[in-house]
Scaffold this motif. Structure first.
Motif, short mmCIF file in Angstrom:
data_model
loop_
_atom_site.label_atom_id
_atom_site.label_comp_id
_atom_site.label_asym_id
_atom_site.label_seq_id
_atom_site.Cartn_x
_atom_site.Cartn_y
_atom_site.Cartn_z
N ILE A 165 43.37 40.54 44.54
CA ILE A 165 42.21 40.88 43.72
C ILE A 165 41.61 39.61 43.10
O ILE A 165 40.40 39.40 43.14
CB ILE A 165 42.61 41.89 42.61
CG1 ILE A 165 42.89 43.27 43.23
CG2 ILE A 165 41.52 41.99 41.54
CD1 ILE A 165 43.45 44.29 42.25
N ARG A 166 42.48 38.76 42.57
CA ARG A 166 41.98 37.52 41.95
C ARG A 166 41.33 36.60 42.98
O ARG A 166 40.37 35.91 42.69
CB ARG A 166 43.13 36.78 41.27
CG ARG A 166 43.61 37.48 40.02
CD ARG A 166 44.37 36.52 39.11
NE ARG A 166 45.65 36.09 39.65
CZ ARG A 166 46.76 36.81 39.62
NH1 ARG A 166 46.76 38.02 39.11
NH2 ARG A 166 47.89 36.35 40.12
N SER A 167 41.87 36.65 44.21
CA SER A 167 41.31 35.76 45.26
C SER A 167 39.93 36.19 45.71
O SER A 167 39.22 35.42 46.33
CB SER A 167 42.24 35.75 46.48
OG SER A 167 43.55 35.46 46.10
N LEU A 168 39.55 37.42 45.41
CA LEU A 168 38.25 37.91 45.87
C LEU A 168 37.09 37.14 45.24
O LEU A 168 35.98 37.12 45.78
CB LEU A 168 38.09 39.40 45.51
CG LEU A 168 38.86 40.41 46.37
CD1 LEU A 168 38.81 41.79 45.73
CD2 LEU A 168 38.29 40.46 47.79
N GLU A 169 37.35 36.53 44.08
CA GLU A 169 36.32 35.81 43.34
C GLU A 169 35.11 36.69 43.06
O GLU A 169 33.98 36.36 43.39
CB GLU A 169 35.92 34.53 44.07
CG GLU A 169 37.08 33.56 44.16
CD GLU A 169 36.71 32.23 44.77
OE1 GLU A 169 35.51 31.96 44.92
OE2 GLU A 169 37.64 31.46 45.07
N VAL A 170 35.38 37.86 42.50
CA VAL A 170 34.29 38.73 42.09
C VAL A 170 34.31 38.91 40.57
O VAL A 170 33.80 39.89 40.03
CB VAL A 170 34.36 40.11 42.79
CG1 VAL A 170 33.98 39.98 44.25
CG2 VAL A 170 35.74 40.75 42.66
N GLY A 171 34.95 37.98 39.89
CA GLY A 171 34.99 38.06 38.43
C GLY A 171 35.93 39.13 37.91
O GLY A 171 35.81 39.57 36.77
N VAL A 172 36.84 39.57 38.75
CA VAL A 172 37.80 40.60 38.34
C VAL A 172 39.19 40.00 38.50
O VAL A 172 39.49 39.37 39.52
CB VAL A 172 37.65 41.87 39.21
CG1 VAL A 172 38.72 42.89 38.85
CG2 VAL A 172 36.27 42.48 39.03
N TYR A 173 40.04 40.19 37.48
CA TYR A 173 41.34 39.52 37.51
C TYR A 173 42.51 40.49 37.55
O TYR A 173 43.65 40.09 37.47
CB TYR A 173 41.45 38.58 36.30
CG TYR A 173 40.34 37.55 36.33
CD1 TYR A 173 40.52 36.36 37.02
CD2 TYR A 173 39.10 37.81 35.75
CE1 TYR A 173 39.51 35.44 37.11
CE2 TYR A 173 38.08 36.90 35.84
CZ TYR A 173 38.28 35.71 36.52
OH TYR A 173 37.26 34.81 36.62
N GLY A 174 42.19 41.76 37.65
CA GLY A 174 43.27 42.73 37.68
C GLY A 174 42.71 44.10 38.02
O GLY A 174 41.73 44.21 38.78
N LEU A 175 43.30 45.11 37.45
CA LEU A 175 42.93 46.47 37.83
C LEU A 175 41.79 47.06 36.99
O LEU A 175 41.55 48.26 37.04
CB LEU A 175 44.16 47.37 37.75
CG LEU A 175 45.13 47.16 38.93
CD1 LEU A 175 46.40 47.95 38.73
CD2 LEU A 175 44.47 47.54 40.25
#
Lengths: 573, 374
Positions: free
Chosen positions: A397-407
Motif C-alpha cells: 500500500i505504501r509503495s503505491l505512492e497514492v498518499g495512503v500509508y495504511g488501511l
C-alpha cells in the motif's frame, strides 16, 4: 542437449511502446534474454520501436534497431542481418503477434530463419480459442461452456443456454481489451459489438462467468526434452471477474490445500506438455471454493506480465531460462543464477509472502470509471515481500505512492453504509480500503464475503489489521507519554529498560504493530506525536527491521546473488 | 503460553505454545514444501523428529478429515512461524492448533523459522526439544540425557502391530478377518510396513491391487504365506543401519517375488545388495527436488523425505543406480539388471508434493504383468 551449434545469431523482437497491459515488464524480460543469449556466445540483434527501454541500450544487444514493429521492417532487418533464429515469446503479445505475422508471410522460410522456442503451431493452439478448447477437451482438462462468435447474429445460442452472467473475451488482444461481463441480453449485444471491433481476428468468445470462483495462476516452464516444472503459483485476492492485471495477487497461494495445489499444478504441466511449449508459459485456472471442481481459463504461450512478477517473487529468472531453452538447452543444463550451485531444473520454495497491488491511473484521470472488470485498466503494479500477509499488504500500500500509508484512505470513511457496500460488491481501485472501513463499522467477515466473494482468509487478515489499528488508537496517549518520557529523560534517567518494563504492554503492542506492517507515520498519527519522535522511540526500544534473502530455496542452499527484503523478524542476514 | 525450542548445540528460540503443552525431544529437521502440513504431520517417516516448515504461514486451510497419511500424528513436535487461527477451506473442520492439542502434540509458533533452517543447514540436523514448561538450561540437559535419533528402532514403533488389508475400494485399513470383496483385485501385494503412508495403499488400490500390510518384524514365510503376486517395501523412519532384521527378511524375499521399494524400502534394498547408507547433513525434505532418471535422461520434480542416502559404491549382485538427485548427486533410485526389483528414494505417492512420479506404480504393475504374462 547443449545449445544448438547451428544458432549463432538471433533476432529478438521487443514489445514496443508501453501501453495498458504491456508495460515495462517486457523490457525486463527482453533485457534478461539479451544477457542470457550473449552469455552463451550468441550474437543478438534486437528490434524495438521503444527507445525508452533498457534492452535498447547499446551494451545489451550486439545490434539494436529502433524501428517500427511491422512485418515490413522485420523483413528488412532479417534480409540485412540474416539471423539463424527468431525469438518471439519474450516481447509480450506485440512481439508474439508480429512474429506470427512474419512467419505467416513466409519470411522466415524465405531467409531460412528458425522460429526458436515455442513452435508456431503451439502459439496458434494456445491463442485461438476454438483450437485451445478442442485441445483441452482432447486431454481431458475442463473448460467452461462457451461459444465463438464472429458476428452479432450468432448470439442466439448463448442466449438460449440461459447461462447468466456471461463473460465476453475478444481473441488476440492483450489485457482483455474490449471484454466484459454481460448480465442480460442488452449488455451481451453491447459488449460483443465492442469486442468484435477490437479483435484482430474479428472474433470473440462468450463463456460461463464463474462468479465467486477462485482465480489461480501457475507459471510453468518446459524444455525440448519434455521436462516441465512450475516456477510459482499465485492466488488472486479478487475472485473471477477481475482481470489478473487488475487483481491484488498473492504468491504462493494461501487457501489451497496440497491436494488442490497439486491438482492444478498437474493440470498446468499437462497443458504445457500438450501444447509443446518450449520456454515459459502462464496458465490461468479457476477453482470452485466449495469443491475440487476447476476450469482452465486461458494460457499465455509466452513470457507474460505474471512471469515478471513470478520472477521477482521467487528469484527464478524466467526470461533468462526461457531464452536458453529457445536455443536448445535443457533445464538440467542451466544453472540457477541465484544459488549458482543448483540448477534451473527445480521448483522455487518461498519462505515469505509476496503481494502485488495494481496501480491505476485514476488519480490522473479524474472522473474516469473506477470500476475494474475483465478489461485491464492498471498501468503498473507494486510488489512487496514479507514474512506474513499483513506486513506485505501494508508495504505494498505504501509503495503505491497514492498518499495512503495504511488501511485508511481519504474517501472510504465518507461513504454511507449503502455506498460502502457497493464499493465492496463492485470491484474498484479502492475496494481494499472500503473493506477496512466496513470492518471499522463492525461488519462481519461473512457479510463482506457475501458481497465480494473474497476468500474469508484474506478478509480476516484485514479484519485483524483493523483490530490492531483500534488497539493502537486506544493506546495513542500512552504511546505519546512514553515518547515524551524518552525525549525528556535526563542522562539515562529513567533508563530505557525501566521505561520498557513500566510500559511493557504498550511496547509489546508496538512490536506487534511493526511486525504487522504499520508505518511509523500511522502510529505517530494515532499517538498525536511527530513521526520522527515516534521513530526515535521505536529505535530506542530496539524495534528495528532485519533483512532476509530471496534465495529461491527457503534457505536450503547457500545463495550467491540474492536480494533482500526487510521484516521485523529475529535474524538479520 | 511461552514456549522454547532448544537445539543440542545450545541455540535457543523463544516463541508461543502451539498445540499441547509439555515437553518433547527429537531430531530437528526442516521441510521446504509450501503446502501439505497435514500429510507431513501424519507421515510415519517423521517419527522421532521435530519438524519445522520453512513456509511461514501454516494452517491456512485447516485440518480436514481426508488428508491423513496414517491414523496418528507422527511427528515428535512441530515448529512454525505463524499458525493460522482462522483457516479457510471448504474441507477444513478444525484449526491446526486444535488438532495438535487433541492429539497431544507439543509445538511452538512465532519463532524465526528461517534462522532455525539456516542453523540446521550450516551445522546439520541435530537433536532438540520444544517445551512449554522447562527453562532453556533444563531443556539442554534433557536433550543431553535423551537417546539419539539414530539409536531408536522407530520402525518397530510405527509399524502395524497386526497385519491388515487395504482392498481395492477401501479408504481405511480393514481387519484380516474381513474377507468379503466387491472387486476382485488385479494383483495381491504383500507390503512390509516400516511406516507406510496411506497414499501408497490408495495408489496401489487405484491400480486394482489389494495390499496386505505386515509388521516390519514379519518373517519371509509369513509374508509369502498367502502367495502374494508382489512385494512392496514401504518408507519409514530411523537410521537404516540398525535394521539388520529387516534386511535379513528382505534377503529372504529376493528372487521369490517382484519387489518395489520406496524410501526406507530403497535403503533396505541397498543393504540387501551389499551397500550401506550414510547420513545427509540436513536431509532432503520438500516438494521440489529434481531427480534424473538415468535411463531416459528425463528430470522429475519429486516429493522427498529422507535423511540417509544409499552409498552407490558397495552395490553388487546386479543392483545398480537408476536415479540421481540433481542438487547433490546422491542416489535416488535402484534397479536390478535381471530380477524384477526396483526402488526409489523419493515418494511416488506424493501426498504432499508433486504427483509427477506416480508412474512408478504403473511401472510396478507392468513389471507384474510381464512376470505373470497378463
Amino acid at each position: 542437449m547443449p545449445k544448438d551449434p547451428r544458432i549463432k545469431k538471433v533476432l529478438l523482437i521487443g514489445s514496443g511502446p508501453i501501453i495498458i497491459g504491456q508495460a515495462a515488464e517486457f523490457d525486463y524480460a527482453g533485457a534478461q534474454a539479451c544477457q542470457s543469449l550473449r552469455e552463451e556466445g550468441i550474437e543478438v540483434v534486437l528490434i524495438n520501436s521503444n527507445p525508452a527501454t533498457i534492452m535498447t541500450d547499446l551494451e545489451m544487444a550486439d545490434r539494436v534497431y529502433v524501428e517500427p514493429l511491422s512485418v515490413e521492417f522485420v523483413e528488412r532487418i532479417i534480409a540485412r542481418e540474416r539471423p539463424d533464429g527468431l525469438v518471439a515469446t519474450l516481447g509480450g503479445q506485440t512481439g508474439l503477434n508480429l512474429a506470427t505475422q512474419v512467419a505467416e508471410a513466409g519470411i522466415l522460410e524465405r531467409y531460412n530463419v528458425r522460429l526458436l522456442g515455442t513452435p508456431l503451431r503451439a502459439i496458434r493452439q494456445a491463442e485461438d480459442r476454438e483450437e485451445f478448447r478442442n485441445l483441452m477437451r482432447a486431454i481431458g482438462e475442463p473448460v467452461p461452456e462457451s461459444w465463438i462468435i464472429t458476428d452479432e447474429s450468432q448470439l442466439g445460442d448463448p442466449i438460449a443456454s440461459q447461462i447468466w452472467p456471461l463473460i465476453v473475451r475478444p481473441a488476440y488482444t492483450l489485457g482483455g481489451t474490449g471484454g466484459g461481463i454481460a448480465y442480460n441480453v442488452d449488455e451481451l449485444y453491447a459488449i460483443t459489438k465492442r469486442g468484435l471491433a477490437l479483435s484482430m481476428r474479428h472474433q470473440v468468445m462468450i463463456e460461463r462467468y464463474l462468479s465467486g470462483w477462485k482465480e489461480v495462476e501457475y507459471e510453468v516452464m518446459r524444455d525440448a526434452n519434455d521436462t516441465a516444472i512450475t516456477v510459482c503459483n499465485m492466488e488472486n485476492f479478487d475472485p473471477m471477474g477481475v482481470h489478473t492485471g487488475d487483481s491484488i495477487v498473492v504468491a504462493p497461494s494461501q487457501t489451497l490445500s496440497d491436494k488442490e495445489y497439486q491438482m492444478l499444478r498437474t493440470a498446468s504441466l499437462k497443458i504445457i506438455r500438450s501444447l509443446g511449449i518450449e520456454g515459459g508459459c502462464n496458465v490461468q485456472l479457476s477453482l470452485d471454493p466449495n469443491s475440487f471442481a476447476y476450469f482452465v481459463i486461458e494460457v499465455n504461450p509466452r513470457v507474460s506480465r505474471s512471469s515478471a512478477l513470478a520472477s521477482k517473487a521467487t528469484g527464478y529468472t524466467i526470461a533468462r531460462v526461457s531464452a536458453k531453452i529457445a536455443i536448445g538447452m535443457h533445464l538440467d543444463e542451466i544453472q540457477n543464477a541465484v544459488t549458482r550451485k543448483t540448477l534451473a531444473c527445480f521448483e522455487p520454495a518461498l519462505d515469505y509472502c509476496v503481494l502485488k497491488i495494481p496501480r491505476w491511473p485514476f488519480d490522473k484521470f479524474v472522473g474516469a470509471d473506477r470500476t475494474i472488470t475483465t478489461q485491464m485498466k492498471a498501468t503498473g503494479e507494486v510488489m512487496s515481500i514479507d514474512r506474513a500477509f499483513e506486513p506485505a499488504l501494508m508495504k505494498a500500500i505504501r509503495s503505491l505512492e497514492v498518499g495512503v500509508y495504511g488501511l485508511a484512505n481519504k474517501t472510504a470513511h465518507r461513504l454511507s453504509d449503502v455506498e460502502l457496500e457497493d464499493a465492496i460488491r463492485i470491484p474498484n481501485d479502492e475496494r481494499l480500503w472500503a473493506i477496512a472501513e466496513a470492518f471499522r463499522r463492525g461488519m462481519m467477515v461473512e457479510e463482506i464475503n457475501a458481497l465480494s466473494n473474497i476468500d474469508p482468509w484474506f478478509l480476516r487478515k484485514i479484519q485483524g489489521l483493523v483490530k490492531l489499528e483500534t488497539r493502537l488508537k486506544l493506546s495513542g496517549s500512552t504511546i505519546a507519554q512514553l515518547a515524551d518520557k524518552l525525549e525528556n529523560a535526563e542522562e539515562n534517567t529513567p533508563s530505557i529498560e525501566t521505561l520498557e518494563q513500566e510500559y511493557s504492554r504498550v511496547v509489546a503492542l508496538l512490536r506487534e504493530a511493526k511486525r504487522a506492517g504499520f508505518a511509523d507515520r500511522t502510529i505517530a498519527e494515532f499517538a498525536g506525536v511527530p513521526e520522527m519522535r515516534f521513530r526515535r522511540l521505536r529505535k530506542a526500544l530496539g524495534i528495528i527491521p532485519v533483512y532476509k534473502m530471496v534465495d529461491t530455496c527457503a534457505a536450503e542452499f547457500e545463495a550467491a546473488t540474492p536480494y533482500y527484503y526487510s521484516c521485523y523478524d529475529k535474524e538479520d542476514e | 503460553m511461552r514456549a522454547f525450542l532448544v537445539l543440542e548445540d545450545g541455540t535457543t528460540f523463544e516463541g508461543k505454545s502451539l498445540g499441547a503443552s509439555g515437553c518433547t525431544i527429537g531430531e530437528v529437521v526442516f521441510n521446504t514444501g509450501m503446502t501439505g502440513y497435514q500429510e507431513i504431520l501424519t507421515d510415519p517417516s517423521y517419527a522421532g523428529q521435530i519438524v519445522t516448515l520453512t513456509y511461514p504461514l501454516i494452517g491456512n486451510y485447516g485440518i480436514n478429515p481426508e488428508d491423513f497419511e496414517s491414523g496418528q500424528v507422527q511427528v515428535e513436535g512441530f515448529v512454525v512461524r505463524e499458525a493460522a487461527d482462522s483457516p479457510s477451506n471448504w474441507r477444513s473442520d478444525r484449526t491446526l492448533d486444535a488438532f495438535l492439542k487433541e492429539r497431544g502434540i507439543v509445538g511452538i509458533q512465532g519463532i524465526d523459522t528461517r534462522a532455525l533452517t539456516r542453523a540446521l543447514r550450516v551445522r546439520g540436523v541435530m537433536m532438540g526439544a520444544v517445551s512449554t514448561e522447562d527453562t532453556p538450561e533444563s531443556l539442554l540437559l534433557r536433550i543431553k540425557n535423551a537417546p539419539n535419533y539414530a539409536a531408536a528402532d522407530l520402525a518397530k514403533k510405527v509399524t502395524t502391530p497386526q497385519p491388515y488389508r487395504w482392498r481395492v475400494e477401501d479408504t481405511h485399513p480393514t481387519p484380516m478377518e474381513e474377507t468379503a470383496r466387491n472387486v476382485e483385485p488385479r494383483y495381491r501385494i504383500a507390503l512390509l510396513d516400516f511406516g507406510v503412508k496411506y497414499n501408497i495403499l490408495r495408489s496401489l488400490a487405484g491400480y486394482g491391487c489389494e495390499t496386505t500390510v505386515y509388521p516390519c518384524t514379519a518373517t519371509p514365510e509369513e509374508v509369502l504365506r498367502e502367495n502374494p503376486d508382489g512385494i512392496f517395501l514401504s518408507p519409514g523412519p530411523g537410521d537404516p543401519e540398525q535394521y539388520d532384521y529387516i534386511v535379513r527378511t528382505v534377503r529372504g524375499l529376493i528372487g521369490k517375488k517382484p519387489i518395489m521399494g520406496v524410501c526406507m524400502g530403497n535403503q533396505i534394498l541397498g543393504y540387501a545388495f551389499g551397500s550401506k547408507t550414510f547420513k545427509l547433513k540436513f536431509g532432503h525434505r520438500g516438494s521440489n527436488h529434481p531427480v534424473k532418471d538415468l535411463n531416459t535422461g528425463r528430470v522429475y520434480i519429486t516429493s522427498q523425505n529422507h535423511g540417509y542416502a544409499v552409498d552407490p559404491d558397495g552395490l553388487k549382485d546386479g543392483m545398480e543406480v537408476a536415479h540421481l538427485n540433481l542438487n547433490d548427486g546422491t542416489v535416488e533410485g535402484l534397479k536390478h539388471k535381471e530380477l524384477p526389483i526396483f526402488s526409489i528414494q523419493y515418494h511416488p505417492e506424493a501426498s504432499p508434493g508433486p504427483t509427477d512420479s506416480a508412474y512408478f506404480f504403473q511401472q510396478y504393475i507392468e513389471m507384474l504383468d510381464r512376470v505373470y504374462v497378463k
